[in-house]
Design a protein around this motif. Structure first.
Motif, PDB file in Angstrom:
ATOM      1  N   ALA A   1       4.219 -10.462  -1.896  1.00  0.00           N
ATOM      2  CA  ALA A   1       4.378  -9.924  -1.059  1.00  0.00           C
ATOM      3  C   ALA A   1       3.445  -8.734  -0.523  1.00  0.00           C
ATOM      4  N   THR A   2       3.776  -8.477   1.570  1.00  0.00           N
ATOM      5  CA  THR A   2       1.986  -8.142   1.766  1.00  0.00           C
ATOM      6  C   THR A   2       2.897  -7.011   1.606  1.00  0.00           C
ATOM      7  N   ALA A   3       2.240  -5.404   1.232  1.00  0.00           N
ATOM      8  CA  ALA A   3       1.885  -4.282   1.354  1.00  0.00           C
ATOM      9  C   ALA A   3       0.937  -3.753   0.642  1.00  0.00           C
ATOM     10  N   ASP A   4       1.114  -2.960   0.632  1.00  0.00           N
ATOM     11  CA  ASP A   4      -0.082  -1.026  -0.467  1.00  0.00           C
ATOM     12  C   ASP A   4       0.832  -1.162  -1.048  1.00  0.00           C
ATOM     13  N   ALA A   5       0.559  -1.306  -2.383  1.00  0.00           N
ATOM     14  CA  ALA A   5       1.927  -1.517  -4.039  1.00  0.00           C
ATOM     15  C   ALA A   5       0.855   0.082  -4.699  1.00  0.00           C
ATOM     16  N   LEU A   6       0.119   0.620  -4.116  1.00  0.00           N
ATOM     17  CA  LEU A   6       0.103   2.349  -4.740  1.00  0.00           C
ATOM     18  C   LEU A   6       1.386   3.108  -3.595  1.00  0.00           C
ATOM     19  N   ARG A   7       1.081   2.516  -2.235  1.00  0.00           N
ATOM     20  CA  ARG A   7       1.906   3.219  -1.194  1.00  0.00           C
ATOM     21  C   ARG A   7       3.191   2.698  -1.129  1.00  0.00           C
ATOM     22  N   GLU A   8       3.772   1.787  -0.702  1.00  0.00           N
ATOM     23  CA  GLU A   8       4.509   0.995  -0.838  1.00  0.00           C
ATOM     24  C   GLU A   8       5.145  -0.439  -1.414  1.00  0.00           C
ATOM     25  N   ASP A   9       5.027   0.878  -2.884  1.00  0.00           N
ATOM     26  CA  ASP A   9       5.334  -0.530  -4.097  1.00  0.00           C
ATOM     27  C   ASP A   9       6.348  -1.593  -3.746  1.00  0.00           C
ATOM     28  N   PRO A  10       6.543  -2.607  -3.762  1.00  0.00           N
ATOM     29  CA  PRO A  10       7.589  -3.794  -3.398  1.00  0.00           C
ATOM     30  C   PRO A  10       8.427  -3.830  -4.442  1.00  0.00           C
ATOM     31  N   PHE A  11       7.919  -3.900  -5.525  1.00  0.00           N
ATOM     32  CA  PHE A  11       8.677  -3.983  -6.643  1.00  0.00           C
ATOM     33  C   PHE A  11       8.466  -2.748  -7.611  1.00  0.00           C
ATOM     34  N   ALA A  12       9.138  -1.476  -7.131  1.00  0.00           N
ATOM     35  CA  ALA A  12       9.120  -0.948  -7.814  1.00  0.00           C
ATOM     36  C   ALA A  12      10.049  -0.576  -8.929  1.00  0.00           C
ATOM     37  N   GLY A  13      11.613  -0.965  -9.013  1.00  0.00           N
ATOM     38  CA  GLY A  13      11.869  -1.916 -10.024  1.00  0.00           C
ATOM     39  C   GLY A  13      11.805  -2.878 -11.177  1.00  0.00           C
ATOM     40  N   THR A  14      10.968  -3.250 -10.547  1.00  0.00           N
ATOM     41  CA  THR A  14      10.541  -3.924 -12.209  1.00  0.00           C
ATOM     42  C   THR A  14       9.770  -3.701 -12.319  1.00  0.00           C
ATOM     43  N   ARG A  15      10.185  -4.760 -14.122  1.00  0.00           N
ATOM     44  CA  ARG A  15       9.162  -4.479 -15.124  1.00  0.00           C
ATOM     45  C   ARG A  15       8.798  -5.817 -15.734  1.00  0.00           C
ATOM     46  N   ALA A  16       6.632  -5.305 -16.027  1.00  0.00           N
ATOM     47  CA  ALA A  16       6.886  -6.789 -16.045  1.00  0.00           C
ATOM     48  C   ALA A  16       5.867  -7.135 -17.987  1.00  0.00           C
ATOM     49  N   ASP A  17       6.109  -8.368 -18.395  1.00  0.00           N
ATOM     50  CA  ASP A  17       5.560  -8.301 -19.658  1.00  0.00           C
ATOM     51  C   ASP A  17       4.463  -8.719 -19.361  1.00  0.00           C
ATOM     52  N   VAL A  18       3.977  -8.965 -18.862  1.00  0.00           N
ATOM     53  CA  VAL A  18       2.485  -8.828 -18.430  1.00  0.00           C
ATOM     54  C   VAL A  18       1.778  -8.659 -17.359  1.00  0.00           C
ATOM     55  N   ALA A  19       1.372  -7.506 -16.857  1.00  0.00           N
ATOM     56  CA  ALA A  19       0.279  -6.958 -15.845  1.00  0.00           C
ATOM     57  C   ALA A  19      -1.526  -6.921 -15.566  1.00  0.00           C
ATOM     58  N   LEU A  20      -1.591  -7.855 -14.967  1.00  0.00           N
ATOM     59  CA  LEU A  20      -3.006  -7.886 -14.567  1.00  0.00           C
ATOM     60  C   LEU A  20      -2.998  -7.450 -12.978  1.00  0.00           C
ATOM     61  N   CYS A  21      -5.047  -6.737 -13.207  1.00  0.00           N
ATOM     62  CA  CYS A  21      -5.106  -6.259 -11.769  1.00  0.00           C
ATOM     63  C   CYS A  21      -6.715  -6.385 -11.901  1.00  0.00           C
ATOM     64  N   ASN A  22      -7.365  -6.201 -10.624  1.00  0.00           N
ATOM     65  CA  ASN A  22      -8.397  -6.270 -10.064  1.00  0.00           C
ATOM     66  C   ASN A  22      -9.091  -5.190  -9.043  1.00  0.00           C
ATOM     67  N   PRO A  23      -8.287  -4.047  -9.257  1.00  0.00           N
ATOM     68  CA  PRO A  23      -7.873  -3.668  -8.308  1.00  0.00           C
ATOM     69  C   PRO A  23      -9.161  -3.127  -6.938  1.00  0.00           C
ATOM     70  N   PRO A  24      -9.303  -2.696  -5.853  1.00  0.00           N
ATOM     71  CA  PRO A  24     -10.597  -1.808  -5.198  1.00  0.00           C
ATOM     72  C   PRO A  24     -11.198  -0.443  -5.478  1.00  0.00           C
ATOM     73  N   PHE A  25     -12.063  -1.078  -5.662  1.00  0.00           N
ATOM     74  CA  PHE A  25     -13.164   0.274  -6.077  1.00  0.00           C
ATOM     75  C   PHE A  25     -13.097   1.279  -5.296  1.00  0.00           C
ATOM     76  N   ASN A  26     -13.618   2.625  -6.085  1.00  0.00           N
ATOM     77  CA  ASN A  26     -14.474   3.371  -4.971  1.00  0.00           C
ATOM     78  C   ASN A  26     -13.759   3.639  -3.895  1.00  0.00           C
ATOM     79  N   GLU A  27     -11.964   3.774  -3.784  1.00  0.00           N
ATOM     80  CA  GLU A  27     -11.400   4.087  -2.454  1.00  0.00           C
ATOM     81  C   GLU A  27     -10.889   5.432  -2.508  1.00  0.00           C
ATOM     82  N   ARG A  28     -11.425   6.169  -1.609  1.00  0.00           N
ATOM     83  CA  ARG A  28     -11.089   7.913  -1.329  1.00  0.00           C
ATOM     84  C   ARG A  28      -9.532   7.851  -0.518  1.00  0.00           C
ATOM     85  N   ASP A  29      -9.291   6.880   0.171  1.00  0.00           N
ATOM     86  CA  ASP A  29      -8.232   6.740   1.281  1.00  0.00           C
ATOM     87  C   ASP A  29      -7.255   6.162   0.157  1.00  0.00           C
ATOM     88  N   TRP A  30      -6.434   6.519  -0.722  1.00  0.00           N
ATOM     89  CA  TRP A  30      -5.415   5.476  -2.012  1.00  0.00           C
ATOM     90  C   TRP A  30      -4.375   6.357  -1.485  1.00  0.00           C
TER      91      TRP A  30
END
Length: 661
Positions: free
Chosen positions: A232-261
């Motif tokens: 999905a093309t979206a900002d996951a924090l502001r517009e979570d396209p998988f809001a109702g989804t629960r995962a067995d495994v979550a992996l992430c290398n998020p952007p660092f030091n972003e004040r405007d989150w």
């Protein structure tokens, strides 16, 4: 394949197109008057017309074994826009898989669409997946300073940890989530590590070009497997396209030091069960976002900068994650594991409480793992020693739910009462260093090693002491300048690279400077090969032309660019022995007589350095002794290092009251 004359290419790109080294292209340019003339760039980094270069290579029979990928890439790069070239590659991948596709990705110009069609045709001729991976890798290398990617070995390790740490549930129909997927390294690794039937891989990326490339990559990786992928093309924090989804495994290398989150608009979000992340702690927002998406027993693995483990602003959230049993382990990675390469990043491993009997209660000890010792130093190869690093981390994590299991050195269980203090610092090195005192066996082995080094030193000293010298034998010398005029060697002076430093990738070489010699002697930076005026090759003699760092040695490592005040001497092997030359040049008296003596920063005139005039067969005998002296010096340094380490370890044990009296 048609090309455009306005597309510029460098000498390095011409070398890649022709499948030769850069030196070969420089030779063609010098020897062939018909070689295309420069259309731009500088004398150091000239640029040429791709169309003229292609024509010249074909006319001279130098393109017979080369495919069209290298010819296509400069045209994609010439589009000028990172996003447009990325979308063109994604569109090409889509057309490779669906030749009848008509509609194109949004945002493509006519020129980009034309190149995508050509790339798709090329992929069907030369291999769709191989062509896509080639173009994607070149795109990532070109924009390495604008993009943060997860190296494949790290992505594979994170995926393996996630699957190993999760508990409960069936092994079929698992769901993997990556809410900030970039170009899809972690999602692809999940498919490769666990491609069982029914696997669903869900990913999200706010950058349209990256999302399109991730979707294309996953389509290729999942091909032939019963795997469902969605990007999905979206900002996951502001517009979570998988809001109702629960995962067995979550992996992430998020952007660092972003004040405007999204601090203001997300202040009352239900995901913040461990506290509202401070504006300055966006990484803790991602941590809680991942945790909110886990099924009972599900595991999350996230890459974080080391400051997140100790910053005062995040203390309350870290404490809550520990008290509830959400944060199960922290792994300190060696520098170079991922961008930024100079930082020792961390893996945080979280797990949601499983349902049913046998559920792990909250408030357990935390497992802290320090893997920084697997850093790779002094080599051109980037990244840590991945295989032993992976084995070490996975071995330590096997003890996560086994309190009585032994832990390897570098891993420690820390009771919550020790962690939940005024700082709530979960930095592994803070706790593993305290348990790193050598055992009796290790101490005995260290003493044995020191003894062996001292014995070897004594043997070398005895051999060197037997050397005899003829005091009255007349000797003649020649200066380096005279030897250059005679053709016995060539001399070139290092310079500051015109394009500055670069990242350690396939198109770069290590850069050695005087500052590096004054530190540990290893190159500390990299530079693009085409912008390096002087490169030392194996067998060259390198001389530092400054008094405070004066030395000379035969270069044995990979091709290395030389900075200012460093010089490379390339000998004619029929006239000079390189080790003999280096031995003569590095004599302290030689440096003193050729220096200005004004200060420790004074320069040494390389051309004034003196070299004995000897027949080649006698040079070999001298070279052998010179090398013996260098070996003696090296072993002397090792003995000093090992001895100081032993003194330090034994002193610590004595202060701790460990002496058996």
């Amino acid at each position: 394949m048609s090309t455009t004359g306005s597309v510029p290419v460098s000498l390095a790109e011409i070398a890649r197109i022709a499948g030769v080294g850069r030196a070969a292209v420089s030779n063609w340019r010098r020897r062939h008057d018909s070689f295309p003339t420069r259309i731009g760039g500088t004398d150091v980094s000239p640029q040429f017309s791709l169309a003229e270069v292609e024509r010249w290579l074909r006319d001279n029979g130098k393109l017979d074994a080369i495919g069209g990928r290298e010819l296509l890439w400069p045209r994609l790069e010439a589009l000028g826009s990172r996003d447009e070239s990325g979308l063109a590659i994604a569109e090409a991948a889509r057309r490779m898989r669906s030749p009848q596709a008509r509609a194109s990705l949004a945002g493509l110009t006519p020129e980009a669409k034309k190149l995508a069609v050509e790339a798709a045709k090329l992929g069907r001729d030369e291999g769709a997946r191989e062509t896509f991976e080639f173009l994607l890798q070149r795109w990532l290398e070109t924009h390495v300073r604008q993009l943060s990617t997860t190296p494949p070995p790290l992505a594979a390790l994170m995926a393996r940890i996630g699957f190993d740490v999760r508990v409960g549930g069936c092994d079929e129909g698992l769901t993997v989530l990556d809410p900030a997927c970039g170009t899809g390294h972690l999602a692809a690794a999940a498919v490769q590590e666990y491609a069982d039937p029914g696997l669903a891989v869900l990913a999200c990326e706010r950058d349209p070009a990256l999302a399109a490339l991730a979707s294309a990559r996953l389509a290729f990786v999942a091909d032939g497997h019963d795997v469902r992928t969605e990007v999905a093309t979206a900002d996951a924090l502001r517009e979570d396209p998988f809001a109702g989804t629960r995962a067995d495994v979550a992996l992430c290398n998020p952007p660092f030091n972003e004040r405007d989150w999204g601090y203001e608009e997300l202040a009352t979000d239900q995901r913040w069960t461990h506290g509202l992340p401070p504006r300055t702690e966006p990484e803790l927002a991602w941590v809680q976002h991942l945790f909110a998406h886990l099924k009972p027993g599900g595991a999350a693995v996230v890459v974080l900068p080391p400051a997140v483990a100790s910053r005062k602003a995040g203390r309350r959230i870290r404490g809550s994650l520990l008290r509830t049993g959400a944060l199960r382990a922290v792994v300190a990675l060696p520098p170079g594991s991922a961008q930024p390469h100079s930082v020792s990043l961390q893996l945080w491993i979280l797990r949601a409480a499983p349902d049913g009997p046998g559920a792990v209660p909250p408030g357990q000890d935390a497992l802290l793992i320090d893997a920084t010792r697997f850093a790779r130093t002094g080599t051109r190869e980037s990244g840590p020693h991945w295989e032993p690093l992976r084995a070490f981390v996975l071995s330590a994590l096997k003890a996560l739910d086994r309190p009585d299991a032994d832990l390897p050195d570098g891993a420690v269980r820390v009771p919550l009462i020790e962690l939940l203090d005024d700082e709530v610092d979960v930095t592994p090195g803070r706790y593993t260093s305290a348990s790193a005192e050598p055992s009796g066996r290790e101490l005995a082995a260290a003493w044995k090693e020191v003894g062996a080094v001292l014995t070897d030193l004594a043997r070398r000293a005895e051999l060197l002491s037997e050397l005899e010298f003829e005091a009255d034998r007349p000797q003649t010398t020649a200066s380096v300048g005279d030897l250059v005029k005679a053709g016995a060697l060539s001399l070139r002076a290092g310079q500051q690279p015109s394009d500055g430093t670069a990242s350690p990738d396939k198109g770069s070489v290590p850069l050695l400077t005087v500052a590096d010699l004054l530190a540990d002697g290893a190159p500390s930076g990299f530079v693009a090969a085409e912008s390096a005026p002087v490169i030392a090759e194996k067998g060259d003699v390198v001389v530092a032309g400054v008094a405070r760092a004066f030395k000379a040695w035969v270069h044995e490592g990979p091709p290395t660019a030389l900075g200012p005040q460093l010089h490379v001497l390339r000998v004619d092997p029929a006239k000079l022995d390189a080790h003999f030359l280096a031995g003569c040049l590095r004599a302290p008296s030689n440096g003193r007589q050729a220096g200005t003596h004004a200060s420790s920063a004074s320069r040494v005139d390389i051309r004034r350095l003196q070299v004995l005039q000897l027949p080649l067969e006698e040079q070999a005998a001298y070279a052998e002794v010179f090398q013996s002296l260098r070996d003696f010096e090296t072993h002397l340094g090792n003995a000093d290092r090992l001895g100081k380490g032993l003194v330090s370890d034994v002193s610590d044990l004595l202060v701790a009251g460990g002496l058996d009296v």
